[in-house]
Each structure stands twice: as structure tokens, then as C-alpha cells.
Design an enzyme around this catalytic site. Structure first.
Site, mmCIF file in Angstrom:
data_model
loop_
_atom_site.group_PDB
_atom_site.id
_atom_site.type_symbol
_atom_site.label_atom_id
_atom_site.label_comp_id
_atom_site.label_asym_id
_atom_site.label_seq_id
_atom_site.Cartn_x
_atom_site.Cartn_y
_atom_site.Cartn_z
ATOM 1 N N THR A 1 18.510 2.531 15.472
ATOM 2 C CA THR A 1 17.252 2.203 16.848
ATOM 3 C C THR A 1 18.276 2.715 18.053
ATOM 4 O OG1 THR A 1 16.090 0.251 14.666
ATOM 5 C CG2 THR A 1 15.772 0.735 17.689
ATOM 6 N N GLY B 1 19.334 -2.858 15.858
ATOM 7 C CA GLY B 1 20.243 -3.348 15.312
ATOM 8 C C GLY B 1 19.260 -4.271 14.243
ATOM 9 N N GLY B 2 18.204 -4.127 14.254
ATOM 10 C CA GLY B 2 16.577 -4.213 12.999
ATOM 11 C C GLY B 2 16.795 -6.191 13.670
ATOM 12 N N SER C 1 8.260 -5.375 14.164
ATOM 13 C CA SER C 1 9.395 -5.129 14.961
ATOM 14 C C SER C 1 9.961 -6.338 15.521
ATOM 15 C CB SER C 1 9.004 -4.100 16.182
ATOM 16 O OG SER C 1 9.903 -3.770 16.897
ATOM 17 N N SER C 2 10.849 -6.303 15.170
ATOM 18 C CA SER C 2 12.555 -6.603 16.441
ATOM 19 C C SER C 2 12.938 -6.613 17.313
ATOM 20 C CB SER C 2 13.569 -6.922 15.455
ATOM 21 O OG SER C 2 13.022 -8.051 13.742
ATOM 22 N N ASP D 1 8.610 -2.374 7.766
ATOM 23 C CA ASP D 1 8.783 -3.546 8.133
ATOM 24 C C ASP D 1 7.603 -4.294 7.915
ATOM 25 O OD1 ASP D 1 11.754 -3.030 9.300
ATOM 26 O OD2 ASP D 1 10.644 -2.323 11.052
ATOM 27 N N ARG E 1 4.251 2.359 18.883
ATOM 28 C CA ARG E 1 4.584 1.934 17.183
ATOM 29 C C ARG E 1 4.082 2.522 16.579
ATOM 30 N NH1 ARG E 1 9.234 -0.148 14.553
ATOM 31 N NH2 ARG E 1 8.242 -2.551 13.408
HETATM 32 N N1 GLY Z 1 12.371 -1.107 12.346
HETATM 33 C C1 GLY Z 1 13.333 -2.137 13.310
HETATM 34 C C2 GLY Z 1 12.506 -2.238 14.076
HETATM 35 O O1 GLY Z 1 11.157 -2.386 14.481
HETATM 36 O O2 GLY Z 1 12.647 -4.295 13.754
#
Ligand code: GLY
Length: 576
Positions: free
Chosen positions: A388, A480-481, A459-460, A430, A111
């Protein structure tokens, strides 16, 4: 539910239920066309399912040459940085989950980190309010990229040893140097993102024509600066990215655009191996990503809650209703507890325990929805599905990789670092710029996810491997966030509870709730009776596309079966 672990607003939910119910809006029509079914592809020895076909084939060729799943992931990951610039990257970051044939499970956190000059006030305006311009559209939003460190770490420690990094990167370098024909998906995205890219001549130089308009389908995308950067990494290893001329060019480009990243920030970056999040679900073992992703914890929490129901024998509408109730609770915990594990203490054992899930389950009324407290206070969920990207890989030896990486928005912040050819992220959105101010995905956060120097934003992303009898059974994940975790949940439950084949499990219309806004989003094409049931339970339902792309592989007695998610054009399941 003990007070200590109770999400702060939980006690007010039931009191506000009447208000919530009074504000319910009628659902939109669910008569839109159904999602096209995914094509199932079967292979005997190895398989790659990725969002971009050239890169997927490069991964398969690596497997055919005797490479393992990690080798193929590294080759695919670098190739997508060239062929899928809206999300494939070396200017962003992500997460990799590896299952090794010997039984070991690995998670690699690559990350992005916040530059040292970022602090809790960096993304506030003069009045002290969250300023989305700063966190989403400015160079302040750029996190220190982690992808090169992550892929190099994966290869060094878990690759087969049959290839050098340079060999695995050679196809990516050639594609950047010689160019390739732009496919429809990238070409379609460019006009939409052009205002963002156009702000910087260095970006127009890469993605524009001589007349200043964006490249179109059938045009050749040539990226000579990116080819040189990749060649430097291939020759001298990841440090060629984090120190020296490439790092200097990145820092200079970010600072010239008004950001605060320095060469020292790049020098100090490290990818980290984390302890995987583990869970069980009806006898299967779940291996997923720990913080700074919320994906693994939320996924296991929801599966634990749902394990207490006989979902296989519930009507589909009731199954999805119970799922949305589990979603609300897990996303509330996400907002309250989760952040960078190097900075905040997260009660992972408790959040992922069966006992905690049982307490949450006891708060679910099977006939009446629980309202989140402030109706629509969190804002809307954006249609941000393809920013993503996820790929799943399995090899002939019993190794598997689930990898999700991102620039955050499509084409990130839109800035190509001049001379280095690297498209940069806007991942720092985020963070919770301010407690309880939604990020671009409508997600809320608290102190745990406040911006800070060197911190990793929550993050998701949920790259996940499900094991059966200790062997990879299902490999999945999605872009998809905020939609990601729930997309993965539904692929897993569709396979395990509903016994769906992987193509059907990936294609089936999904539901989504993220605690706030207090709305159940039902995917366009979902059956009317499901919408009606959710409404009857007291939920506000909004029917709309849920842009995700859960490129998945199922291991079956008949071979590996891959399904490229049909929601997004261009994805490919390929094997041999
Ligand atoms: N940028 C979207 C995530 O990392 O969840």
C-alpha cells in the site's frame, strides 16, 4: 460499558487473563539496530512526501506551476501507477482526505467493490472454511478498481481548475510510454513476487526480460499498454476506464483467469464522498477516513482513550503500554462493528465519543495487561508493509491532501490485464471470508464485513490531517495492512504528546497490538526497558520489524517540514 455495545468477547477477557498470563512467551532480544533517522526537509511554499521519487517530483512541479494540493495529488497518484507498480495503481483503490483552504474537509472513498457475483460463500472451501487461496491468490479476489474514479472526482471537484486531467496525467503517460530506469525498491521486490506474476504471460511481458526472469535494478520498465490506457482516460475522462475497450479488456482478463468481474461491474463503479471522521485530541482537530476504512474510527477511539492520561509525563514504556491497551480495545471494536457503511449500520457517534472512550479507559489496569480471549487464535501478523502506499501534500494556499491507495498485496494478485497494461488487486481478502477467520493481516471480522455483491471490504488505511486553529498542522498516513492505524496513532502522539520533530516522530520505533493475536509487537530497535515493562505488565511481546512508511508533513512557523519514512527505501520528501 453497556452490553449492547460491548464487543462480544469482552466479558471473557478478564476471566481468561490467568490462562493468558500462563502462556506468555519470553520476548525476543531487542538488540537489533535502530531505525535510521528520517531526513527532515523544509520548504516554504509547498511539499510532497511520497514513496517514489519521480512521482514526488511530479507533484512538486505541479505545485510550482500554481497547482493546488489536489492537482499535485492527482499527478502524483497517476505517476505512481507507472513508477511504483507494487502499490501505486489504477487497478486498485484507496482513500483521499482533503482539507481545503476555506476550512472544508472532504473524504473520497475510492475503495474497490466486490463484483455482483460475489457472495458470502465465495471465499469458502468445500468444507465451508475460509480458503485463502481463493481470497488472496485467485482472480476471484479482484475487486472493481476505484482509483481512476477517485482521482478524477478529486480533480473535477477540488482541483484548482488551472489544469485539465490530461495535463496532470501527461507525465504519467510519458513515463509509461517512454519507460524509466527501475530503482532498487521495485527491483528488489520483483524476484520475491515473481512466482505470483509469472502465472500470467501478460504480467511477464511487462515486468520480465526476454529470458523470462524479472527486470532488475537499472533495467528500463516500459509499459506501452498502460500508456494507451492512461491516454484514453486523459482524452475521454474516467468513463474511458469503466466503459468501452479498457473495461472490456479488464473483465476479459479477470474472467480468463477464473474471476467473476463483468463489464457491468465496472460500469456500475462510483467513487463516493463520505462524511469525514472527526475527533479532537488535546485541542487539535483530527480529520480522518470513515468506513469502509476502519482507520478514522479506530484512530479517534484510541486518541480519546489516551487523552485521559498525561502521556507527556509518563515514562515512555508506560506511555506505550497504555497505547497498546487502547489498541486492543479499538481493534476489537473494529472486528465487531465495522464494514461497508452502505450495507451495515455502524454506531459511529458512539464509537468516536469521549464518553465511550472513558468507559473503555475505566477497563484498563495501568499495571496489568488485559488479555484478548483466545491466545494466538487470530494467527500471526504478516510482514506486509509495502503493498500500500501513502503520500502527503501541502500547498501554498492552505490546502492539504493525505492519500493512501493500494493493490492489497505487493503487485496485487499479480495479473496484468492483457492489452490494458493494468496490474490488478486482490483486495477482496480484506473481507472476513468467514466470521472470525483471519485475513492476510491476521485481522478478524464478523458479519459486518462479510463478502457480498457490490460491497466494499473493510480497510485499515488511515489518511489523516490534524488541524491546529483550523489549519493543516500534520498530514500523515501509512501502508502496512493492520499496522497502519497504530503507525498513524504513534506519529500523532509523538508530535503532540512528546513534542518530537516530524523526522523523530516518524522514525521512532513503534508498538502494535491488534486485539488478536494477543501479542504486543515491538519494533526492532525498540529500547529493552520498554519490552521489559510490557512483559512485566503481562503482555506477550514479540520484537520484529513493523514495515510501515508514514510519509508525513508538519506545518511549523519555520515552514513545512517533511519526513520520508526511513523504513522503506525510495521515499522522498520534496518541496520548493
Ligand atoms: N488492503 C489493506 C487495507 O486496505 O487495509
Amino acid at each position: 460499558m453497556s452490553n449492547r455495545l460491548m464487543p462480544a468477547n469482552f466479558v471473557r477477557w478478564s476471566a481468561l487473563c490467568l490462562l493468558a498470563c500462563a502462556l506468555l512467551a519470553p520476548a525476543a532480544s531487542a538488540q537489533a539496530p535502530a531505525i535510521a533517522p528520517a531526513q527532515a526537509v523544509t520548504a516554504e511554499h509547498g511539499m510532497v512526501v511520497a514513496q517514489e521519487a519521480i512521482a514526488a517530483r511530479i507533484g512538486v512541479e505541479t505545485l510550482q506551476k500554481g497547482g493546488n494540493a489536489v492537482d499535485a495529488a492527482v499527478a502524483t497518484g497517476f505517476a505512481m501507477a507507472v513508477t511504483y507498480p507494487r502499490a501505486g495503481n489504477i487497478g486498485g483503490g484507496g482513500f483521499m482526505v482533503i482539507h481545503r483552504a476555506g476550512g472544508e474537509d472532504i473524504t473520497i472513498d475510492y475503495r474497490e467493490t466486490a463484483p455482483a457475483a460475489i457472495n458470502a460463500k465465495s471465499f469458502l472451501d468445500a468444507q465451508g472454511n475460509a480458503d485463502p487461496q481463493k481470497s488472496r491468490n485467485s482472480a476471484l479476489a479482484i475487486g472493481v478498481p476505484g482509483t481512476v474514479a477517485g482521482l478524477a472526482l478529486a480533480e473535477e471537484k477540488y482541483g484548482s481548475g488551472k489544469f485539465t486531467l490530461a495535463q496532470l496525467m501527461a507525465p504519467a503517460i510519458a513515463l509509461a510510454r517512454d519507460g524509466f530506469t527501475l530503482a532498487d525498491d521495485t527491483a528488489d521486490a520483483l524476484p520475491h513476487d515473481w512466482p505470483k506474476l509469472q502465472r500470467w504471460p501478460s504480467s511477464v511481458k511487462v515486468f520480465g526480460k526476454a529470458d523470462g526472469t524479472p527486470l532488475a535494478e537499472g533495467d528500463k520498465l516500459v509499459q506501452p499498454d498502460l500508456a494507451e490506457t492512461l491516454a484514453a482516460i486523459a482524452k475521454d475522462g474516467p468513463r474511458a476506464f469503466y466503459q468501452g475497450p479498457v473495461a472490456d479488456k479488464i473483465a476479459a482478463a479477470v474472467q480468463a483467469a477464473g474471476g467473476v468481474m463483468t463489464a457491468d461491474d465496472l460500469k456500475n463503479y462510483h467513487a463516493v464522498e463520505r462524511v469525514p471522521i472527526r475527533g479532537t485530541y488535546r485541542g487539535y482537530h483530527i480529520v480522518s477516513m470513515p468506513p469502509p476504512s476502519s482507520g478514522g474510527i479506530a484512530l479517534v477511539e484510541m486518541l480519546n482513550i489516551l487523552e485521559g492520561y498525561d502521556l507527556a509525563h509518563e515514562p515512555r514504556a508506560q506511555e506505550l503500554y497504555l497505547m497498546t491497551e487502547a489498541m486492543k480495545r479499538a481493534y476489537a471494536d473494529r472486528a465487531w462493528f465495522l464494514g461497508d457503511p452502505d450495507v451495515v449500520k455502524i454506531p459511529i457517534p458512539r464509537l468516536t465519543s469521549k464518553g465511550y472512550a472513558a468507559e473503555w479507559r475505566a477497563s484498563i489496569n495501568p499495571a496489568h495487561a488485559t488479555a484478548a480471549d483466545d491466545i494466538r487464535a487470530g494467527g500471526e501478523v504478516r510482514e506486509e508493509g509495502h503493498n500500500t502506499t501513502h503520500f502527503s501534500i501541502i500547498d501554498q494556499f492552505g490546502n492539504a491532501v493525505a492519500n493512501t491507495y493500494t493493490l492489497n498485496f505487493s503487485f496485487g494478485v499479480g495479473l496484468v490485464a492483457d492489452g490494458a497494461g493494468i496490474l490488478l488487486n486482490n483486495e477482496l481478502d480484506d473481507f472476513a471470508a468467514k466470521a472470525n477467520s483471519p485475513n492476510a493481516y491476521g485481522l478478524l471480522g464478523d458479519e459486518a464485513n462479510a463478502p457480498g455483491p457490490g460491497k466494499r471490504p473493510l480497510s485499515s488505511m488511515t489518511p489523516t490531517i490534524v488541524l491546529k486553529d483550523g489549519k493543516p498542522f500534520l498530514i500523515t498516513g501509512s501502508p502496512g495492512g493492520s499496522l497502519i492505524i497504530n503507525a498513524v496513532l504513534q506519529v500523532v502522539t509523538n508530535v503532540i504528546d512528546r513534542g518530537m520533530d516530524i523526522a523523530s516522530a516518524v522514525s521512532a520505533p513503534r508498538v502494535h497490538n491488534q486485539w488478536k493475536p494477543d501479542i504486543v509487537f515491538a519494533e526492532t530497535g525498540i529500547a529493552d526497558d520498554i519490552v521489559a515493562t510490557l512483559q512485566a505488565r503481562g503482555d506477550t511481546v514479540m520484537v520484529r520489524p513493523l514495515p510501515t512508511s508514514a510519509n508525513s508533513i508538519l506545518s511549523t512557523p519555520a515552514g513545512f517540514i517533511g519526513a520520508a519514512d526511513p523504513r522503506t527505501r525510495g521515499a522522498l520528501a520534496a518541496g520548493y
